[in-house]
Design an enzyme around this catalytic site. Structure first.
Site, mmCIF file in Angstrom:
data_model
loop_
_atom_site.group_PDB
_atom_site.id
_atom_site.type_symbol
_atom_site.label_atom_id
_atom_site.label_comp_id
_atom_site.label_asym_id
_atom_site.label_seq_id
_atom_site.Cartn_x
_atom_site.Cartn_y
_atom_site.Cartn_z
ATOM 1 N N CYS A 78 0.826 -1.214 0.000
ATOM 2 C CA CYS A 78 0.000 0.000 0.000
ATOM 3 C C CYS A 78 0.863 1.269 0.000
ATOM 4 O O CYS A 78 1.455 1.580 -1.021
ATOM 5 C CB CYS A 78 -1.001 -0.066 1.151
ATOM 6 S SG CYS A 78 -2.460 0.913 0.793
ATOM 7 N N HIS A 175 -3.294 -5.458 1.874
ATOM 8 C CA HIS A 175 -2.536 -5.668 3.123
ATOM 9 C C HIS A 175 -2.448 -7.147 3.496
ATOM 10 O O HIS A 175 -3.205 -7.607 4.358
ATOM 11 C CB HIS A 175 -3.207 -4.896 4.266
ATOM 12 C CG HIS A 175 -3.041 -3.421 4.170
ATOM 13 N ND1 HIS A 175 -2.001 -2.739 4.757
ATOM 14 C CD2 HIS A 175 -3.776 -2.496 3.512
ATOM 15 C CE1 HIS A 175 -2.099 -1.451 4.478
ATOM 16 N NE2 HIS A 175 -3.179 -1.275 3.724
ATOM 17 N N GLU A 177 -0.496 -8.523 5.386
ATOM 18 C CA GLU A 177 -0.107 -8.680 6.801
ATOM 19 C C GLU A 177 -1.322 -8.694 7.727
ATOM 20 O O GLU A 177 -1.199 -9.007 8.906
ATOM 21 C CB GLU A 177 0.879 -7.575 7.211
ATOM 22 C CG GLU A 177 0.302 -6.180 7.409
ATOM 23 C CD GLU A 177 -0.010 -5.447 6.096
ATOM 24 O OE1 GLU A 177 0.092 -6.062 5.013
ATOM 25 O OE2 GLU A 177 -0.393 -4.260 6.172
#
Ligand code: GLN
Length: 200
Positions: A78, A175, A177
């Site tokens: 991002c 994302h 993560e």
């Protein structure tokens, strides 16, 4: 064990630390140029690219990061993708320019500003990281508007590239993560050992 730095000036660096642990690598939070020493790769997390740029300049980290990126793999998510892109629009801003892509910041309309989509990575991704669709969390994400000839698109959402790589560099506009699926992090870790580090 591989040691991966995570730029920790701003943004969701802690979540990347946990994702790396799930993927089997050690994480080092990077706040100064000295912290880059001895690292096998670097993650630039999501957050606010404008704020990150300001802090990178204040900490005199722009040149050390660009130099690190010429020697070692870098993964941007991002805002991290925005910092790695050669061209940034909406508005135009400075970047590390390590990847031959053009991104438009905050490119999803108001309603889609933050959303979760299912994306189907391509066969190349499946072969290297494992098959099956993936949940992609987008938060005020950029859209990749152009990819250079040597950039490989590994996954798209609504036709737009959302996961791309170029030699030692990997970028996700979402994302990875924030979900328990560690395939994207594992794919990045595979770049640390496959001799891809010095190639552009
Ligand atoms: N909108 C942010 C930017 O333009 C990126 C958002 C994110 O990293 N989740 O920098």
């Amino acid at each position: 064990m591989k040691r991966v730095g995570i730029l920790a000036l701003q943004g969701d660096f802690e979540a990347h630390g946990k994702a790396l642990a799930r993927a089997g690598a050690g994480a080092v939070f990077v706040r100064t140029a000295g912290d880059l020493e001895g690292l096998d790769g670097l993650i630039i997390p999501g957050g606010e690219s404008t704020t990150m740029l300001k802090l990178l300049r204040e900490e005199k980290l722009m040149d050390p990061l660009a130099e690190f990126g010429r020697r070692r793999p870098v993964f941007g998510t991002c805002a991290g993708a925005i910092l790695l892109a050669r061209e940034v629009s909406n508005p135009v801003q400075d970047s590390l320019a390590l990847m031959d892509i053009a991104v438009e910041r905050n490119a999803y309309g108001r309603q889609l500003e933050s959303h979760v989509s299912k994306v189907q990575p391509d066969e190349e991704f499946a072969r290297r990281a494992g098959a099956g669709e993936m949940e992609a969390v987008f938060i005020r994400a950029p859209i990749i508007r152009r990819v250079g000839e040597s950039v490989r698109v590994l996954a798209r959402s609504n036709g737009d590239p959302v996961l791309v790589e170029q030699g030692p560099y990997l970028v996700a506009t979402f994302h990875p993560e924030l979900t328990v699926d560690s395939r994207v992090h594992r794919l990045f870790l595979s770049k640390l050992s496959d001799g891809n580090g010095a190639r552009r």
